[in-house]
Design a protein around this motif. Structure first.
Motif, PDB file in Angstrom:
ATOM      1  N   ARG A 268       0.875  -1.066  -0.066  1.00  0.00           N
ATOM      2  CA  ARG A 268      -0.026  -0.151  -0.060  1.00  0.00           C
ATOM      3  C   ARG A 268       0.874   1.080  -0.126  1.00  0.00           C
ATOM      4  O   ARG A 268       1.683   1.453   0.811  1.00  0.00           O
ATOM      5  CB  ARG A 268      -0.937   0.119   1.134  1.00  0.00           C
ATOM      6  N   CYS A 269       0.617   2.225  -0.705  1.00  0.00           N
ATOM      7  CA  CYS A 269       1.257   3.321  -1.027  1.00  0.00           C
ATOM      8  C   CYS A 269       0.796   4.632  -0.332  1.00  0.00           C
ATOM      9  O   CYS A 269      -0.672   4.689  -0.241  1.00  0.00           O
ATOM     10  CB  CYS A 269       1.592   3.741  -2.435  1.00  0.00           C
ATOM     11  N   VAL A 270       1.377   5.370   0.079  1.00  0.00           N
ATOM     12  CA  VAL A 270       1.023   6.664   0.929  1.00  0.00           C
ATOM     13  C   VAL A 270       1.009   7.773   0.183  1.00  0.00           C
ATOM     14  O   VAL A 270       2.321   8.073  -0.296  1.00  0.00           O
ATOM     15  CB  VAL A 270       2.116   6.916   2.246  1.00  0.00           C
ATOM     16  N   TRP A 271      -0.004   8.230  -0.205  1.00  0.00           N
ATOM     17  CA  TRP A 271      -0.322   9.546  -1.187  1.00  0.00           C
ATOM     18  C   TRP A 271       0.305  10.702  -0.589  1.00  0.00           C
ATOM     19  O   TRP A 271       0.403  10.893   0.459  1.00  0.00           O
ATOM     20  CB  TRP A 271      -1.600   9.432  -1.898  1.00  0.00           C
ATOM     21  N   LEU A 275      -2.307  16.230  -1.717  1.00  0.00           N
ATOM     22  CA  LEU A 275      -3.013  15.782  -2.906  1.00  0.00           C
ATOM     23  C   LEU A 275      -4.481  15.971  -2.759  1.00  0.00           C
ATOM     24  O   LEU A 275      -4.857  15.465  -1.762  1.00  0.00           O
ATOM     25  CB  LEU A 275      -2.857  14.588  -3.448  1.00  0.00           C
ATOM     26  N   SER A 276      -5.044  16.849  -3.367  1.00  0.00           N
ATOM     27  CA  SER A 276      -6.700  17.243  -3.140  1.00  0.00           C
ATOM     28  C   SER A 276      -7.516  17.042  -4.634  1.00  0.00           C
ATOM     29  O   SER A 276      -8.727  16.833  -4.426  1.00  0.00           O
ATOM     30  CB  SER A 276      -6.811  18.565  -2.664  1.00  0.00           C
ATOM     31  N   SER A 277      -6.777  16.796  -5.796  1.00  0.00           N
ATOM     32  CA  SER A 277      -7.513  16.621  -6.985  1.00  0.00           C
ATOM     33  C   SER A 277      -7.131  15.746  -7.920  1.00  0.00           C
ATOM     34  O   SER A 277      -5.870  15.474  -7.886  1.00  0.00           O
ATOM     35  CB  SER A 277      -7.728  17.937  -7.656  1.00  0.00           C
ATOM     36  N   PRO A 289     -10.588   2.059  -8.354  1.00  0.00           N
ATOM     37  CA  PRO A 289      -9.450   1.191  -7.924  1.00  0.00           C
ATOM     38  C   PRO A 289      -9.324   1.422  -6.322  1.00  0.00           C
ATOM     39  O   PRO A 289      -9.501   2.427  -5.847  1.00  0.00           O
ATOM     40  CB  PRO A 289      -8.100   2.098  -8.537  1.00  0.00           C
ATOM     41  N   LYS A 290      -8.625   0.390  -5.884  1.00  0.00           N
ATOM     42  CA  LYS A 290      -8.268   0.402  -4.318  1.00  0.00           C
ATOM     43  C   LYS A 290      -7.101   1.159  -4.173  1.00  0.00           C
ATOM     44  O   LYS A 290      -6.120   1.441  -5.056  1.00  0.00           O
ATOM     45  CB  LYS A 290      -8.320  -1.075  -3.898  1.00  0.00           C
ATOM     46  N   GLY A 291      -6.780   1.744  -2.980  1.00  0.00           N
ATOM     47  CA  GLY A 291      -5.575   2.132  -2.597  1.00  0.00           C
ATOM     48  C   GLY A 291      -5.629   3.683  -2.863  1.00  0.00           C
ATOM     49  O   GLY A 291      -4.486   4.412  -2.924  1.00  0.00           O
ATOM     50  N   LEU A 292      -6.740   4.541  -3.209  1.00  0.00           N
ATOM     51  CA  LEU A 292      -6.600   5.908  -3.529  1.00  0.00           C
ATOM     52  C   LEU A 292      -6.575   6.399  -2.323  1.00  0.00           C
ATOM     53  O   LEU A 292      -6.631   6.066  -1.365  1.00  0.00           O
ATOM     54  CB  LEU A 292      -8.054   6.127  -4.307  1.00  0.00           C
ATOM     55  N   PRO A 293      -6.278   7.930  -2.576  1.00  0.00           N
ATOM     56  CA  PRO A 293      -5.984   8.732  -1.330  1.00  0.00           C
ATOM     57  C   PRO A 293      -7.343   8.727  -0.474  1.00  0.00           C
ATOM     58  O   PRO A 293      -8.363   8.603  -1.036  1.00  0.00           O
ATOM     59  CB  PRO A 293      -5.642  10.506  -2.021  1.00  0.00           C
ATOM     60  N   PRO A 294      -7.258   8.694   0.872  1.00  0.00           N
ATOM     61  CA  PRO A 294      -8.335   8.702   1.913  1.00  0.00           C
ATOM     62  C   PRO A 294      -9.247   9.787   1.520  1.00  0.00           C
ATOM     63  O   PRO A 294     -10.477   9.620   1.860  1.00  0.00           O
ATOM     64  CB  PRO A 294      -7.746   8.391   3.204  1.00  0.00           C
ATOM     65  N   LYS A 295      -8.739  11.095   1.292  1.00  0.00           N
ATOM     66  CA  LYS A 295      -9.591  12.178   1.279  1.00  0.00           C
ATOM     67  C   LYS A 295      -9.096  13.105   0.194  1.00  0.00           C
ATOM     68  O   LYS A 295      -8.002  13.233  -0.075  1.00  0.00           O
ATOM     69  CB  LYS A 295      -9.351  12.742   2.620  1.00  0.00           C
ATOM     70  N   LEU A 315     -15.105   4.475  -1.971  1.00  0.00           N
ATOM     71  CA  LEU A 315     -14.894   5.818  -2.651  1.00  0.00           C
ATOM     72  C   LEU A 315     -14.072   6.231  -1.332  1.00  0.00           C
ATOM     73  O   LEU A 315     -14.104   5.994  -0.122  1.00  0.00           O
ATOM     74  CB  LEU A 315     -15.704   6.659  -3.108  1.00  0.00           C
ATOM     75  N   PRO A 316     -12.907   7.328  -1.610  1.00  0.00           N
ATOM     76  CA  PRO A 316     -12.547   8.067  -0.492  1.00  0.00           C
ATOM     77  C   PRO A 316     -13.520   9.342  -0.138  1.00  0.00           C
ATOM     78  O   PRO A 316     -14.451   9.262  -0.800  1.00  0.00           O
ATOM     79  CB  PRO A 316     -11.390   8.724  -1.407  1.00  0.00           C
ATOM     80  N   GLU A 317     -13.075   9.759   0.902  1.00  0.00           N
ATOM     81  CA  GLU A 317     -13.851  11.003   1.257  1.00  0.00           C
ATOM     82  C   GLU A 317     -13.680  12.127   0.356  1.00  0.00           C
ATOM     83  O   GLU A 317     -12.600  12.588   0.288  1.00  0.00           O
ATOM     84  CB  GLU A 317     -13.559  11.323   2.685  1.00  0.00           C
TER      85      GLU A 317
END
Length: 372
Positions: A268-271, A275-277, A289-295, A315-317
């Motif tokens: 798992r990668c830490v984004w 990153l907001s967009s 996709p799994k592993g997207l940024p949490p927010k 989905l992320p928040e």
């Protein structure tokens, strides 16, 4: 005789100007934009002198070799400094020619006395070795540098060699259809002010190529990263490249890539925390996709192949979620994506596919003619 771009920079008495010649260069009625296309087998280079009054200048060399101008490459531009400073040119595009690196450097040295802000090199073959680095940058103080389909005899070292001739302060760098993006990081200086990096339209780049292109700690101010049609494979692979480069973009565009879902068991990668967009449109995704940024503030999943509405836990928040053009909302979406002209009415996804060659970065940077 001097090189064709230098015709904009040197005094008219040095040129053989014909008052009756209006081609191959055209200057608009407002003296704002001037375009030259030297396709004639024996072009009259001196006709470019009329472009000296323009703000936007485009010069295409018709595929000619510019070796004949090498003898003027050692001219000291300082003697013409006042004339060059008086030029209105703010945007310059040079293309369609074979240019010795020594000549290109001579042009950059001359442009160092100008007020040029945006330089585009397109469809060029840069030949021969680059001259030794100067003690300090003597080229222009650009805000935007764009390159498309430019080959360099020096291979991947070209960016570092070009960078050393430019004054600091570059804010946007766009590189498309590059022959090499594997930069030797030791030869690359830090882009202290660069906020926009667009590597779109490099389909052979891929996740591993991105890792090589993003030299660690060289892009500390990066805010916008565009990787459209750049051969990206998985969101997690891109995330790993960003983490290795230690960059913190606020906006990431991965549209127009054939993205795969991250393999089960992958690390798992830490984004980037900034990153907001995130733009994942036109990525062929059949699921989120799994592993997207949490927010995120914005997530674009439009024009994919989602057959059902994503569940909240997938989905992320996110504040703004775009799902237009997916089959669960538009049963004909896949047909429109595969064949944009399937009907007389062109839907949004088809329109975007037809125009994907237009760089979003250029659209962001295009303003009113405020340079005049």
């Amino acid at each position: 005789m001097v090189c064709v771009p230098c015709l904009l920079l040197l005094l008219p008495p040095l040129l053989r100007v014909s008052a009756d010649t209006t081609e191959p260069c055209e200057l608009d009625d407002d003296d704002f934009r001037c375009v030259c296309n030297f396709t004639d087998p024996k072009p009259d280079w001196s006709s470019a002198v009329q472009c000296m009054v323009a703000v936007e200048v485009e010069i295409r060399g018709g595929g000619h070799s510019l070796d004949q101008f090498l003898k003027g490459a050692n001219t000291d531009p300082k003697q013409y400094a006042d004339t060059i400073k008086a030029l209105r040119v703010r945007r310059l595009k040079l293309g369609a020619a074979q240019v010795p690196a020594q000549l290109l450097v001579a042009v950059l040295r001359a442009l160092g006395y100008s007020r040029l802000k945006e330089l585009t090199l397109e469809d060029l073959e840069v030949t021969g070795p680059t001259p030794p680095a100067p003690l300090e940058a003597t080229g222009p103080a650009l805000t935007t540098l764009s390159l498309r389909n430019v080959s360099w005899a020096t291979g991947g070292a070209w960016l570092g060699e070009l960078q050393q001739w430019l004054k600091p302060g570059l804010r946007a760098l766009n590189i498309a259809q590059a022959h090499s993006l594997a930069f030797p990081c030791a030869g690359l200086s830090t882009f202290e002010a660069l906020t926009t990096l667009d590597l779109s339209d490099n389909p052979s780049l891929g996740d591993s190529g991105l890792m090589a292109a993003l030299c660690p700690n060289k892009f500390p101010a990066l805010q916008y990263l565009a990787l459209r049609n750049a051969g990206m494979e998985t969101p997690s692979g891109v995330c790993a490249a960003l983490a290795a480069a230690r960059v913190q973009p606020q906006s990431l565009d991965l549209s127009h890539n054939s993205l795969r879902v991250t393999a089960p068991g992958a690390t798992r990668c830490v984004w980037p925390s900034a990153l907001s967009s995130l733009n994942l449109s036109f990525a062929g995704l059949e699921q989120v996709p799994k592993g997207l940024p949490p927010k995120l503030s914005m997530l674009d999943l439009s024009c994919n192949k989602l057959s059902r509405e994503p569940r909240r836990d997938e989905l992320p928040e996110v504040n703004v979620l775009t799902l237009d053009g997916n089959p669960f909302l538009d049963p004909g979406a896949l047909q429109h994506q595969d064949d944009p002209m399937i009907s007389g009415v062109v839907p949004a996804c088809a329109r975007s596919a037809l125009t994907m060659g237009v760089s979003g970065t250029l659209a962001l940077l295009q303003g009113a003619r405020g340079f005049a």
